[in-house]
Scaffold this motif. Structure first.
Motif, PDB file in Angstrom:
ATOM      1  N   GLN A 153       3.424   5.361  -0.313  1.00 28.64           N
ATOM      2  CA  GLN A 153       2.290   5.695  -1.153  1.00 28.64           C
ATOM      3  C   GLN A 153       1.275   6.520  -0.360  1.00 28.64           C
ATOM      4  OE1 GLN A 153       3.618   2.617  -0.640  1.00 28.64           O
ATOM      5  NE2 GLN A 153       3.425   1.312  -2.447  1.00 28.64           N
ATOM      6  N   GLN A 154       0.546   7.374  -1.073  1.00 34.32           N
ATOM      7  CA  GLN A 154      -0.393   8.273  -0.413  1.00 34.32           C
ATOM      8  C   GLN A 154      -1.441   7.493   0.372  1.00 34.32           C
ATOM      9  OE1 GLN A 154       0.154  11.641  -0.458  1.00 34.32           O
ATOM     10  NE2 GLN A 154      -1.358  11.610   1.215  1.00 34.32           N
ATOM     11  N   GLU A 155      -1.877   6.354  -0.169  1.00 33.01           N
ATOM     12  CA  GLU A 155      -2.867   5.553   0.541  1.00 33.01           C
ATOM     13  C   GLU A 155      -2.327   5.077   1.887  1.00 33.01           C
ATOM     14  OE1 GLU A 155      -3.545   4.681  -3.919  1.00 33.01           O
ATOM     15  OE2 GLU A 155      -1.866   5.125  -2.576  1.00 33.01           O
ATOM     16  N   TRP A 156      -1.036   4.760   1.921  1.00 33.17           N
ATOM     17  CA  TRP A 156      -0.412   4.332   3.178  1.00 33.17           C
ATOM     18  C   TRP A 156      -0.377   5.496   4.169  1.00 33.17           C
ATOM     19  CZ3 TRP A 156       3.625   5.349   6.447  1.00 33.17           C
ATOM     20  CH2 TRP A 156       4.043   4.320   7.302  1.00 33.17           C
ATOM     21  N   LEU A 157      -0.013   6.671   3.671  1.00 33.39           N
ATOM     22  CA  LEU A 157       0.056   7.847   4.534  1.00 33.39           C
ATOM     23  C   LEU A 157      -1.317   8.229   5.077  1.00 33.39           C
ATOM     24  CD1 LEU A 157       2.471  10.009   2.363  1.00 33.39           C
ATOM     25  CD2 LEU A 157       3.039   8.896   4.528  1.00 33.39           C
ATOM     26  N   ASP A 158      -2.362   8.031   4.278  1.00 34.76           N
ATOM     27  CA  ASP A 158      -3.705   8.438   4.671  1.00 34.76           C
ATOM     28  C   ASP A 158      -4.392   7.437   5.593  1.00 34.76           C
ATOM     29  OD1 ASP A 158      -3.401  10.685   3.129  1.00 34.76           O
ATOM     30  OD2 ASP A 158      -4.497   9.883   1.403  1.00 34.76           O
ATOM     31  N   ALA A 159      -3.853   6.225   5.703  1.00 31.83           N
ATOM     32  CA  ALA A 159      -4.495   5.205   6.541  1.00 31.83           C
ATOM     33  C   ALA A 159      -4.414   5.613   8.013  1.00 31.83           C
ATOM     34  CB  ALA A 159      -3.822   3.853   6.335  1.00 31.83           C
ATOM     35  N   PRO A 165      -0.786  -6.208  -8.778  1.00 26.88           N
ATOM     36  CA  PRO A 165      -1.849  -6.950  -8.084  1.00 26.88           C
ATOM     37  C   PRO A 165      -1.384  -7.826  -6.928  1.00 26.88           C
ATOM     38  CG  PRO A 165      -2.274  -6.957 -10.436  1.00 26.88           C
ATOM     39  CD  PRO A 165      -0.916  -6.338 -10.249  1.00 26.88           C
ATOM     40  N   TYR A 166      -0.210  -8.447  -7.023  1.00 25.24           N
ATOM     41  CA  TYR A 166       0.249  -9.288  -5.906  1.00 25.24           C
ATOM     42  C   TYR A 166       0.320  -8.474  -4.619  1.00 25.24           C
ATOM     43  CZ  TYR A 166       3.272 -12.029  -2.869  1.00 25.24           C
ATOM     44  OH  TYR A 166       3.795 -12.698  -1.792  1.00 25.24           O
ATOM     45  N   TYR A 167       0.871  -7.264  -4.719  1.00 27.36           N
ATOM     46  CA  TYR A 167       1.015  -6.426  -3.531  1.00 27.36           C
ATOM     47  C   TYR A 167      -0.343  -5.905  -3.064  1.00 27.36           C
ATOM     48  CZ  TYR A 167       5.864  -6.618  -5.002  1.00 27.36           C
ATOM     49  OH  TYR A 167       7.105  -7.067  -5.373  1.00 27.36           O
ATOM     50  N   ASN A 168      -1.150  -5.441  -3.990  1.00 24.95           N
ATOM     51  CA  ASN A 168      -2.418  -4.806  -3.631  1.00 24.95           C
ATOM     52  C   ASN A 168      -3.505  -5.801  -3.275  1.00 24.95           C
ATOM     53  OD1 ASN A 168      -1.306  -2.288  -4.050  1.00 24.95           O
ATOM     54  ND2 ASN A 168      -1.854  -2.264  -6.223  1.00 24.95           N
ATOM     55  N   THR A 205      -2.946  -0.054  -2.838  1.00 24.82           N
ATOM     56  CA  THR A 205      -2.700   1.239  -3.475  1.00 24.82           C
ATOM     57  C   THR A 205      -3.060   1.140  -4.947  1.00 24.82           C
ATOM     58  OG1 THR A 205      -0.421   0.815  -4.184  1.00 24.82           O
ATOM     59  CG2 THR A 205      -0.736   1.525  -1.902  1.00 24.82           C
ATOM     60  N   THR A 206      -3.038   2.269  -5.612  1.00 21.76           N
ATOM     61  CA  THR A 206      -3.348   2.284  -7.045  1.00 21.76           C
ATOM     62  C   THR A 206      -2.106   2.143  -7.901  1.00 21.76           C
ATOM     63  OG1 THR A 206      -3.196   4.709  -7.049  1.00 21.76           O
ATOM     64  CG2 THR A 206      -5.380   3.723  -6.703  1.00 21.76           C
ATOM     65  N   SER A 207      -0.936   2.100  -7.282  1.00 20.58           N
ATOM     66  CA  SER A 207       0.312   2.098  -8.044  1.00 20.58           C
ATOM     67  C   SER A 207       1.184   0.915  -7.653  1.00 20.58           C
ATOM     68  CB  SER A 207       1.084   3.403  -7.806  1.00 20.58           C
ATOM     69  OG  SER A 207       1.455   3.508  -6.437  1.00 20.58           O
ATOM     70  N   TYR A 208       2.235   0.729  -8.419  1.00 19.75           N
ATOM     71  CA  TYR A 208       3.277  -0.242  -8.086  1.00 19.75           C
ATOM     72  C   TYR A 208       4.113   0.339  -6.947  1.00 19.75           C
ATOM     73  CZ  TYR A 208       7.346  -3.266  -8.806  1.00 19.75           C
ATOM     74  OH  TYR A 208       8.370  -4.162  -8.643  1.00 19.75           O
ATOM     75  N   PRO A 209       4.710  -0.500  -6.072  1.00 16.32           N
ATOM     76  CA  PRO A 209       5.460   0.022  -4.924  1.00 16.32           C
ATOM     77  C   PRO A 209       6.541   1.042  -5.281  1.00 16.32           C
ATOM     78  CG  PRO A 209       5.079  -2.319  -4.645  1.00 16.32           C
ATOM     79  CD  PRO A 209       4.582  -1.973  -6.018  1.00 16.32           C
TER      80      PRO A 209
END
Length: 633
Positions: free
Chosen positions: A366-372, A493-496, A514-518
């Motif tokens: 996910q983009q959020e993971w890449l941007d961290a 929600p469980y993941y996020n 993240t804003t999305s499902y995995p």
């Protein structure tokens, strides 16, 4: 000590799910634990009768005390999947994928003892129920009898499909009062006993679980197993096969038509924390104690929780290597079939080394993971391979070749995210990892029903092909279309929240919300290849000798039920196992560079007789009336 959620230690799973299931969390079965009870106290009123029934259910669940049912996984994955070679292992465990099992195998003894302990409990319970009927209301007596009969049939089912003919202890009999008993004289006698239990149970039970206690056996479970039992009798007793398929068809159609079950809109979400006891589930085991994340010396870690994820995760990421999946299975998925990337993850093989371009994963970090910023050090892996990222645990596989070296033995670097999903697999204070193990879900019934139709009405039966095509339509994501937002709101929600709150880096990447499902849901419908057309071509391409319908059914089972314990029994009763091994796993010697060779090594000659596994050696010593299966004499 009391666990308030589905059943015993196991079923707290729905809770984890933090109230986000389709069930009312306050209605899960509550189980009290007692160390000392008067022998007559369990059968004097309705409340105590239902408490006594918990002992029967307990036999179905893993235990942390190291007794008969301590291992929630090994006996069942080893007998239910490894013989197909779609799941694989190394070391001693490898014997179950090379037909090298022996009567001394600990997993066979464990499974045998666990099953007969459960059968003995059910036999005691049913005898006491019959002797004290006047103490109970009609509704509770009927429910308790029906549930106990299903639990007994459940245990006999595993014994009968694993070992062939086995001793049939009847109501009131246990290995204490009946230590010596011969195996059933015929398959017909054995399967008729199991069928009778399930027929009676289906008449006694309701479609919905008693008092909305999810985790209890139901009419749907009884009928699903009843259809399966008739099909096994047809396989074992060919002289009465037609009559058996007719009875199986009726039982399975009743499940399909009852209105209680429907396919989950997304295949991928079936193993999510908020997917417990969904409409697709007919019976499942939820492994989760549900208290808190813990360490090895805490009660939150036991066979019920920690072992399943450690068996399933990649060894390069902390797993034990008990179960890997084959590249042949990975290759069996058509392009666009979302079941592959929704349930499997491979090593991070560089794109230049991929044998086939269609083996590229469709999952990206996910983009959020890449941007961290904390994940910047892992970006070289993103650029090196399109594969290797487990989106559920947000980890890269710390390996980049086709087979993993486990000390001179090599297993395919493909892993199931059905179980390596709800927690990471690190050697620190984060072992809590709930899991769902389905024993019967709606697709089992759909494909069994299709098989009955083909056997009764021929290879062109429209209803049989319709069941397969309906399942394929879900597999390609068409049921997700138009539902992406609601699915994301339910399952993400469980993941996020929970996962992202807990995990730091751990050496494989920081877990970020993240804003999305995995695995983002499909948003555009696709045209799914017609099953009959596709499998006609595949049969010719691979050289299968079975009819097209049998190829279609069992290839779909491989993809639908990967790493689920029904796969081997289903292939056996269908008569497809030998064809499957011969053409999906042709003989292949170990290459000079084993790590770079994607094909499975097979040097043994498949022997159908050995698919009845050996009666455990210590059973033959303890019970001299029990004889050994022919292949091991």
């Amino acid at each position: 000590m009391k666990f308030n959620k589905i059943l015993y230690s196991l079923l707290a799973g729905s809770a984890l799910l933090f109230g986000a299931t389709s069930c009312d969390n306050e209605e899960f079965l509550t189980v009290d634990h007692y160390s000392i009870l008067d022998l007559n106290s369990g059968y004097d009123n309705d409340t105590h009768l239902l408490r006594s029934l918990n002992g029967c259910y307990d036999s179905m669940l893993p235990d942390e005390d190291g007794n008969y049912n301590d291992d929630a996984f090994k006996p069942y994955i080893f007998t239910g999947c490894h013989p197909t070679m779609d799941t694989q292992a190394t070391g001693w465990d490898k014997d179950f994928m090379t037909q090298s099992w022996t009567a001394e195998k600990n997993e066979l003894r464990q499974g045998w003892n666990r099953a007969y302990s459960g059968i003995s409990r059910c036999n005691d319970f049913l005898a006491n129920l019959a002797a004290n009927t006047a103490n109970f209301s009609s509704e509770v007596a009927k429910t308790a009898e029906g549930e106990a009969r299903v639990v007994r049939a459940f245990h006999y089912f595993w014994l009968a499909t694993t070992f062939g003919r086995v001793p049939m202890l009847q109501t009131g009999e246990t290995y204490v009062n009946t230590p010596y008993k011969a195996r059933a004289q015929s398959y017909e006698e054995m399967w008729d006993f199991i069928i009778d239990d399930l027929k009676q149970a289906s008449d006694l039970l309701a479609w919905k679980p008693y008092q909305s206690n999810y985790g209890r056996c139901t009419k749907g479970m009884a009928l699903a197993y009843l259809g399966d039992a008739y099909m096994w009798k047809a396989y074992r007793c060919p002289d009465v096969a037609t009559a058996c398929y007719q009875e199986a068809e009726k039982a399975l159609k009743a499940v399909l038509d009852c209105g209680e079950y429907e396919l989950n809109k997304s295949y991928t979400t079936l193993w999510d924390a908020t997917g417990v006891y969904g409409k697709e589930s007919i019976y499942e085991q939820v492994l989760n104690e549900g208290d808190k994340w813990s360490s090895w010396d805490g009660n939150a870690v036991s066979g019920a929780n920690g072992w399943t994820i450690y068996y399933s995760a990649a060894p390069a990421n902390g797993g034990w290597g008990t179960i890997a999946l084959s590249w042949e299975l990975y290759d069996s998925f058509e392009q666009g079939d979302r079941r592959r990337d929704g349930s499997l993850v491979t090593a991070g093989i560089p794109e230049s080394k991929l044998v086939k371009p269609e083996w590229k994963s469709t999952i990206k970090p996910q983009q959020e993971w890449l941007d961290a910023p904390s994940n910047a050090k892992y970006l070289d892996k993103v650029n090196a391979s399109p594969n290797g990222f487990n989106p559920f645990v947000q980890e890269y596989l710390n390996y980049d070749n086709y087979k993993y070296d486990t000390g001179g033995e090599y297993a395919p670097a493909v892993y199931t995210t059905k179980y390596w999903r709800l927690g990471r697999c690190h050697w620190n204070n984060d072992q809590w990892a709930p899991a769902q193990i389905y024993r019967k879900r709606l697709p089992n019934v759909m494909l069994d029903y299709a098989e009955c139709r083909f056997n009764l009405y021929g290879e062109n039966d429209a209803q049989g092909w319709a069941q397969i095509n309906t399942l394929r339509n879900r597999a390609f994501g068409n049921l997700e279309v138009g539902n992406a937002q609601s699915l994301t709101e339910k399952y993400a929600p469980y993941y996020n929240n929970e996962m992202a709150k807990f995990y730091a880096d751990g050496g494989f990447g920081d877990y970020v919300p993240t804003t999305s499902y995995p695995y983002p849901f499909a948003t555009a419908a696709v045209t799914v290849p017609d099953a009959k057309t596709y499998y006609t071509q595949l049969k010719a391409q691979k050289g299968f000798t079975s009819p097209v319908w049998k190829v279609a059914l069992n290839m779909e089972r491989r993809k639908e039920f990967s790493a689920e314990w029904c796969l081997c029994p289903d292939m056996l009763k269908s008569g497809f196992m030998e064809d499957h091994i011969a053409h999906n796993y042709p003989k292949h010697a170990q290459a000079s560079d084993p790590k770079s060779d994607w094909q499975s090594v097979r040097q043994f000659d498949f022997d159908p007789k050995r698919m009845d596994m050996p009666i455990p050696a210590d059973e033959l010593v303890k019970n001299p009336l029990c004889d050994q299966n022919d292949a091991y004499k």
